[in-house]
Design a protein around this motif. Structure first.
Motif, PDB file in Angstrom:
ATOM      1  N   ARG A 106       0.835  -1.189   0.000  1.00 52.76           N
ATOM      2  CA  ARG A 106       0.000   0.000   0.000  1.00 52.76           C
ATOM      3  C   ARG A 106       0.877   1.249   0.000  1.00 52.76           C
ATOM      4  O   ARG A 106       2.040   1.201   0.405  1.00 52.76           O
ATOM      5  CB  ARG A 106      -0.950  -0.006   1.197  1.00 52.76           C
ATOM      6  CG  ARG A 106      -0.255  -0.123   2.515  1.00 52.76           C
ATOM      7  CD  ARG A 106      -1.202  -0.554   3.643  1.00 52.76           C
ATOM      8  NE  ARG A 106      -0.419  -0.867   4.822  1.00 52.76           N
ATOM      9  CZ  ARG A 106      -0.294  -0.075   5.870  1.00 52.76           C
ATOM     10  NH1 ARG A 106      -0.920   1.083   5.903  1.00 52.76           N
ATOM     11  NH2 ARG A 106       0.438  -0.426   6.889  1.00 52.76           N
ATOM     12  N   CYS A 151      -3.937   3.996  -1.062  1.00 54.48           N
ATOM     13  CA  CYS A 151      -4.040   3.009  -2.143  1.00 54.48           C
ATOM     14  C   CYS A 151      -3.436   1.674  -1.766  1.00 54.48           C
ATOM     15  O   CYS A 151      -2.461   1.616  -1.015  1.00 54.48           O
ATOM     16  CB  CYS A 151      -3.288   3.513  -3.381  1.00 54.48           C
ATOM     17  SG  CYS A 151      -3.836   5.108  -4.000  1.00 54.48           S
ATOM     18  N   GLY A 175      -2.350   2.435  -8.344  1.00 53.34           N
ATOM     19  CA  GLY A 175      -2.929   2.140  -7.040  1.00 53.34           C
ATOM     20  C   GLY A 175      -4.441   2.117  -7.093  1.00 53.34           C
ATOM     21  O   GLY A 175      -5.059   2.905  -7.807  1.00 53.34           O
ATOM     22  N   ARG A 176      -5.014   1.192  -6.353  1.00 55.73           N
ATOM     23  CA  ARG A 176      -6.466   1.160  -6.186  1.00 55.73           C
ATOM     24  C   ARG A 176      -6.780   2.012  -4.961  1.00 55.73           C
ATOM     25  O   ARG A 176      -6.304   1.730  -3.856  1.00 55.73           O
ATOM     26  CB  ARG A 176      -6.976  -0.258  -5.990  1.00 55.73           C
ATOM     27  CG  ARG A 176      -8.490  -0.294  -5.859  1.00 55.73           C
ATOM     28  CD  ARG A 176      -9.008  -1.691  -5.598  1.00 55.73           C
ATOM     29  NE  ARG A 176     -10.444  -1.624  -5.412  1.00 55.73           N
ATOM     30  CZ  ARG A 176     -11.336  -2.168  -6.235  1.00 55.73           C
ATOM     31  NH1 ARG A 176     -10.927  -2.836  -7.291  1.00 55.73           N
ATOM     32  NH2 ARG A 176     -12.618  -2.056  -5.987  1.00 55.73           N
ATOM     33  N   VAL A 177      -7.567   3.062  -5.156  1.00 58.46           N
ATOM     34  CA  VAL A 177      -7.880   3.992  -4.070  1.00 58.46           C
ATOM     35  C   VAL A 177      -8.860   3.330  -3.102  1.00 58.46           C
ATOM     36  O   VAL A 177      -9.949   2.913  -3.494  1.00 58.46           O
ATOM     37  CB  VAL A 177      -8.446   5.315  -4.621  1.00 58.46           C
ATOM     38  CG1 VAL A 177      -8.801   6.264  -3.474  1.00 58.46           C
ATOM     39  CG2 VAL A 177      -7.443   5.976  -5.570  1.00 58.46           C
TER      40      VAL A 177
END
Length: 162
Positions: free
Chosen positions: A67, A116, A132-134
């Motif tokens: 992350r 993220c 990145g996935r928020v």
């Protein structure tokens, strides 16, 4: 004839947000860098991307982390941007970072913070594209810092008309 000087000069004229990405590795060491190649990528799922030079000291930390946090800098944070762009120093020594979302180092006065999980890393020539996935977004309402023509500026805000 090389296109590089013209390419660099042309790209310098494109205004871009200034962001500092931070992460913490498995040993607890904090890592961070300034990135001006930062943008949204997808709404569903919510994805952002930030680009990082493959030769950067922070490259391994960000391309292998679970992350990371993107701090979209506010207009008064140009010194933070310069510090996190400087090699060979302790970028966290100023003490302005504190645990924020996901307990990652963040700037409470940043315009926005995006927590993220690492979605993927893609090749981008001499850079890696870190996607990145928020998981969480925090807004402060501060005016953003912008990079244009190799200097920092703020967006001129027009008065609201009601």
């Amino acid at each position: 004839m090389s296109v590089l000087p013209e390419f660099f000069n042309a790209m310098a004229t494109v205004p871009s947000p200034v962001a500092v990405a931070t992460t913490v590795d498995a040993s607890g060491r904090r890592w961070g860098f300034t990135g001006s190649s930062f943008t949204s990528l997808s709404a569903d799922p919510p994805l952002i991307l930030i680009c990082l030079g493959k030769g950067a000291s922070t490259h391994a930390a960000f391309t292998t982390c679970d992350r990371f946090l993107v701090n979209v800098l506010s207009a008064g944070q140009a010194e933070v941007a310069r510090r996190f762009a400087t090699s060979g120093i302790d970028r966290f020594a100023a003490g302005d970072m504190s645990p924020c979302e996901s307990q990652l180092p963040g700037l409470p006065e940043a315009t926005a913070r995006l927590s993220c999980t690492l979605y993927c890393v893609m090749d981008g020539g001499d850079h890696s594209i870190v996607v990145g996935r928020v998981e969480q977004a925090t807004l402060t309402g501060e005016a953003p810092l912008v990079s244009c023509n190799r200097s920092f500026t703020r967006i001129a805000q027009e008065p609201s008309v009601v």
